[in-house]
Write a protein that holds these residues in place. Structure first.
Motif, PDB file in Angstrom:
ATOM      1  N   PHE A  84      80.406  39.141  29.811  1.00 53.66           N
ATOM      2  CA  PHE A  84      79.591  38.575  30.880  1.00 53.66           C
ATOM      3  C   PHE A  84      79.244  37.121  30.582  1.00 53.66           C
ATOM      4  O   PHE A  84      79.384  36.244  31.428  1.00 53.66           O
ATOM      5  CB  PHE A  84      78.317  39.403  31.062  1.00 53.66           C
ATOM      6  CG  PHE A  84      77.419  38.908  32.145  1.00 53.66           C
ATOM      7  CD1 PHE A  84      77.721  39.143  33.472  1.00 53.66           C
ATOM      8  CD2 PHE A  84      76.275  38.183  31.842  1.00 53.66           C
ATOM      9  CE1 PHE A  84      76.894  38.671  34.481  1.00 53.66           C
ATOM     10  CE2 PHE A  84      75.440  37.720  32.838  1.00 53.66           C
ATOM     11  CZ  PHE A  84      75.753  37.967  34.163  1.00 53.66           C
ATOM     12  N   GLY A 141      82.320  35.040  30.817  1.00 54.85           N
ATOM     13  CA  GLY A 141      82.653  34.852  32.225  1.00 54.85           C
ATOM     14  C   GLY A 141      81.787  33.804  32.902  1.00 54.85           C
ATOM     15  O   GLY A 141      82.225  33.142  33.840  1.00 54.85           O
ATOM     16  N   LEU A 142      80.559  33.656  32.441  1.00 50.81           N
ATOM     17  CA  LEU A 142      79.691  32.617  32.993  1.00 50.81           C
ATOM     18  C   LEU A 142      80.036  31.224  32.466  1.00 50.81           C
ATOM     19  O   LEU A 142      79.885  30.236  33.171  1.00 50.81           O
ATOM     20  CB  LEU A 142      78.224  32.927  32.668  1.00 50.81           C
ATOM     21  CG  LEU A 142      77.607  34.129  33.380  1.00 50.81           C
ATOM     22  CD1 LEU A 142      76.192  34.349  32.865  1.00 50.81           C
ATOM     23  CD2 LEU A 142      77.612  33.950  34.877  1.00 50.81           C
ATOM     24  N   ARG A 170      85.616  28.867  36.467  1.00 50.91           N
ATOM     25  CA  ARG A 170      86.229  29.852  37.365  1.00 50.91           C
ATOM     26  C   ARG A 170      87.385  29.207  38.114  1.00 50.91           C
ATOM     27  O   ARG A 170      87.259  28.131  38.664  1.00 50.91           O
ATOM     28  CB  ARG A 170      85.197  30.370  38.356  1.00 50.91           C
ATOM     29  CG  ARG A 170      84.117  31.125  37.659  1.00 50.91           C
ATOM     30  CD  ARG A 170      83.134  31.705  38.647  1.00 50.91           C
ATOM     31  NE  ARG A 170      82.036  32.295  37.886  1.00 50.91           N
ATOM     32  CZ  ARG A 170      80.784  32.129  38.168  1.00 50.91           C
ATOM     33  NH1 ARG A 170      80.428  31.417  39.191  1.00 50.91           N
ATOM     34  NH2 ARG A 170      79.862  32.692  37.421  1.00 50.91           N
ATOM     35  N   SER A 210      86.784  35.332  38.869  1.00 48.60           N
ATOM     36  CA  SER A 210      86.464  35.445  37.448  1.00 48.60           C
ATOM     37  C   SER A 210      86.616  36.889  36.998  1.00 48.60           C
ATOM     38  O   SER A 210      85.649  37.649  36.982  1.00 48.60           O
ATOM     39  CB  SER A 210      85.035  34.944  37.199  1.00 48.60           C
ATOM     40  OG  SER A 210      84.752  35.002  35.839  1.00 48.60           O
ATOM     41  N   LEU A 241      84.299  38.031  34.110  1.00 47.94           N
ATOM     42  CA  LEU A 241      82.943  38.351  34.532  1.00 47.94           C
ATOM     43  C   LEU A 241      82.889  39.751  35.142  1.00 47.94           C
ATOM     44  O   LEU A 241      81.985  40.536  34.851  1.00 47.94           O
ATOM     45  CB  LEU A 241      82.448  37.303  35.529  1.00 47.94           C
ATOM     46  CG  LEU A 241      81.008  37.412  35.996  1.00 47.94           C
ATOM     47  CD1 LEU A 241      80.066  37.270  34.813  1.00 47.94           C
ATOM     48  CD2 LEU A 241      80.716  36.353  37.032  1.00 47.94           C
ATOM     49  N   THR A 242      83.868  40.095  35.954  1.00 46.20           N
ATOM     50  CA  THR A 242      83.924  41.415  36.586  1.00 46.20           C
ATOM     51  C   THR A 242      84.095  42.514  35.548  1.00 46.20           C
ATOM     52  O   THR A 242      83.430  43.548  35.617  1.00 46.20           O
ATOM     53  CB  THR A 242      85.088  41.465  37.598  1.00 46.20           C
ATOM     54  OG1 THR A 242      84.940  40.388  38.513  1.00 46.20           O
ATOM     55  CG2 THR A 242      85.104  42.768  38.343  1.00 46.20           C
TER      56      THR A 242
END
Length: 63
Positions: A24, A27-28, A32, A36, A39-40
């Protein structure tokens, strides 16, 4: 729930929550490009870890 299954569920929940949190955050941070997926996957791992953790807690109370 026997002790081995209870311990295994605890470890699985801990790993999923830690990996999910790491993905997470990555992903941040990562820029992007058209979505992303990291993130998923991180959010999915966090959700699955929470479900397994709930099962672990419920199994601990049943003893």
């Amino acid at each position: 729930m026997n002790a081995a299954l209870h311990t295994t569920l605890g470890w699985i929940a801990a790993v999923l929550l830690n990996v999910g949190a790491l993905l997470f955050v990555v992903g941040l941070i990562v820029p992007r490009t058209g979505g992303s997926p990291v993130l998923t996957v991180g959010v999915g791992a966090l959700a699955l870890g929470a479900v397994v953790g709930a099962g672990w807690l419920a199994g601990g109370r049943a003893r």
